[in-house]
Enzyme design. Structure first.
Site, PDB file in Angstrom:
ATOM      1  N   HIS A 149      -2.951  -5.448   2.694  1.00  0.00           N
ATOM      2  CA  HIS A 149      -2.339  -5.260   4.009  1.00  0.00           C
ATOM      3  C   HIS A 149      -2.293  -6.553   4.815  1.00  0.00           C
ATOM      4  O   HIS A 149      -2.788  -7.591   4.399  1.00  0.00           O
ATOM      5  CB  HIS A 149      -3.182  -4.278   4.819  1.00  0.00           C
ATOM      6  CG  HIS A 149      -2.909  -2.857   4.484  1.00  0.00           C
ATOM      7  ND1 HIS A 149      -1.768  -2.221   4.877  1.00  0.00           N
ATOM      8  CD2 HIS A 149      -3.634  -1.946   3.806  1.00  0.00           C
ATOM      9  CE1 HIS A 149      -1.806  -0.965   4.460  1.00  0.00           C
ATOM     10  NE2 HIS A 149      -2.926  -0.777   3.802  1.00  0.00           N
ATOM     11  N   ARG A 201     -12.648   6.241  -0.760  1.00  0.00           N
ATOM     12  CA  ARG A 201     -11.738   5.279  -0.126  1.00  0.00           C
ATOM     13  C   ARG A 201     -12.075   3.913  -0.667  1.00  0.00           C
ATOM     14  O   ARG A 201     -13.227   3.496  -0.685  1.00  0.00           O
ATOM     15  CB  ARG A 201     -11.899   5.284   1.400  1.00  0.00           C
ATOM     16  CG  ARG A 201     -11.149   6.401   2.065  1.00  0.00           C
ATOM     17  CD  ARG A 201     -10.637   6.021   3.437  1.00  0.00           C
ATOM     18  NE  ARG A 201      -9.353   5.322   3.389  1.00  0.00           N
ATOM     19  CZ  ARG A 201      -8.185   5.910   3.139  1.00  0.00           C
ATOM     20  NH1 ARG A 201      -8.112   7.173   2.913  1.00  0.00           N
ATOM     21  NH2 ARG A 201      -7.073   5.202   3.134  1.00  0.00           N
ATOM     22  N   CYS A 206       0.813  -1.229   0.000  1.00  0.00           N
ATOM     23  CA  CYS A 206       0.000   0.000   0.000  1.00  0.00           C
ATOM     24  C   CYS A 206       0.850   1.285   0.000  1.00  0.00           C
ATOM     25  O   CYS A 206       1.428   1.615  -1.031  1.00  0.00           O
ATOM     26  CB  CYS A 206      -0.989  -0.034   1.169  1.00  0.00           C
ATOM     27  SG  CYS A 206      -2.376   1.095   0.947  1.00  0.00           S
TER      28      CYS A 206
END
Ligand code: GLN
Length: 242
Positions: A192, A128, A94
């Site tokens: 992640h 997002r 990320c």
């Protein structure tokens, strides 16, 4: 055999348990009788990338990415670029993924000049892109499950391949259907946290890449991954129902 891992900015770039990926790599190496040493290199510390076999960079919010800019461009950028051209294995997540590109322009107009070690760039968006997601990875003939949370949309340059194609979720930008980046021995992804524990095939492939570069062709012994595969398959099934 021994593998030396550099954890870059461990105190700044580490979201959603990204460090767990290092624990996973360390343990899977030890189970195979390979020694492993991990060292953190953060702001104000010199990076001598030639000392390492693998570099790990986790994710970070816009704020953290801005905090490390001066340090990054003070010497680490040149080290990273040279090491990546020399074939060092890199796993970047990320914010760390974005940091390997030319720049990240946030939604609020702040332009972060990054390393340009990999031909890609990122532009912040209002939206997002968040949630569990999955993508196919042709290189490994497998599906990878993960968790993404970013507003940056990443676009790849011509010499850079994606890591895979999005099956569920957003990936690089929510537009072109691609996820992650592959360049030389760089593996970069938006996924992640428990990326490697839930995707043992990817973990071993990255370790194998680093070991082969250091020692010549070598195979990691297969392991009983029944639990890891069960976790992986459970998420695949959940995401397929969406
Ligand atoms: N700050 C970046 C973004 O929002 C990276 C976030 C992250 O690493 N989770 O796009």
């Amino acid at each position: 055999m021994e593998l030396k891992i550099c954890h870059l900015y461990p105190d700044i770039l580490n979201l959603y348990g990204d460090r767990g990926n290092i624990l996973c790599m360390e343990q899977r190496l030890r189970w195979r009788g390979v020694d492993v040493v991990t060292e953190g290199v953060s702001i104000g510390e010199m990076l001598d990338a030639s000392q390492y076999d693998l570099i790990f960079v986790g994710g970070g919010q816009d704020f953290e990415q801005e905090v490390l800019l001066e340090d990054l461009n003070g010497g680490k950028t040149a080290e990273l670029k040279a090491a990546i051209e020399d074939g060092i294995a890199v796993l970047a997540i990320c914010g760390g993924y974005q940091m390997l590109g030319h720049y990240y322009e946030t939604w609020y107009g702040q332009k972060c000049a990054f390393t340009g070690a990999v031909d890609l760039y990122t532009v912040g968006s209002k939206q997002r892109m968040i949630g569990n997601y999955m993508f196919s990875c042709d290189e490994l003939d497998t599906t990878i499950v993960g968790f993404e949370n970013h507003s940056g949309k990443t676009y790849l340059g011509s010499g850079v391949k994606p890591m895979g194609k999005v099956l569920s979720g957003y990936g690089n930008n929510g537009e072109d259907g691609f996820e992650g980046a592959r360049y030389n021995n760089v593996f970069a992804t938006y996924s992640h946290g428990c990326l490697l524990p839930k995707n043992p095939k990817l973990c071993d492939h990255i370790l194998q890449t680093a070991l082969t570069r250091k020692y010549g062709a070598c195979e990691l012994q297969p392991m009983d991954d029944a639990l890891e595969i069960a976790a992986h398959d459970y998420m695949c099934a959940r995401l397929s129902q969406k």
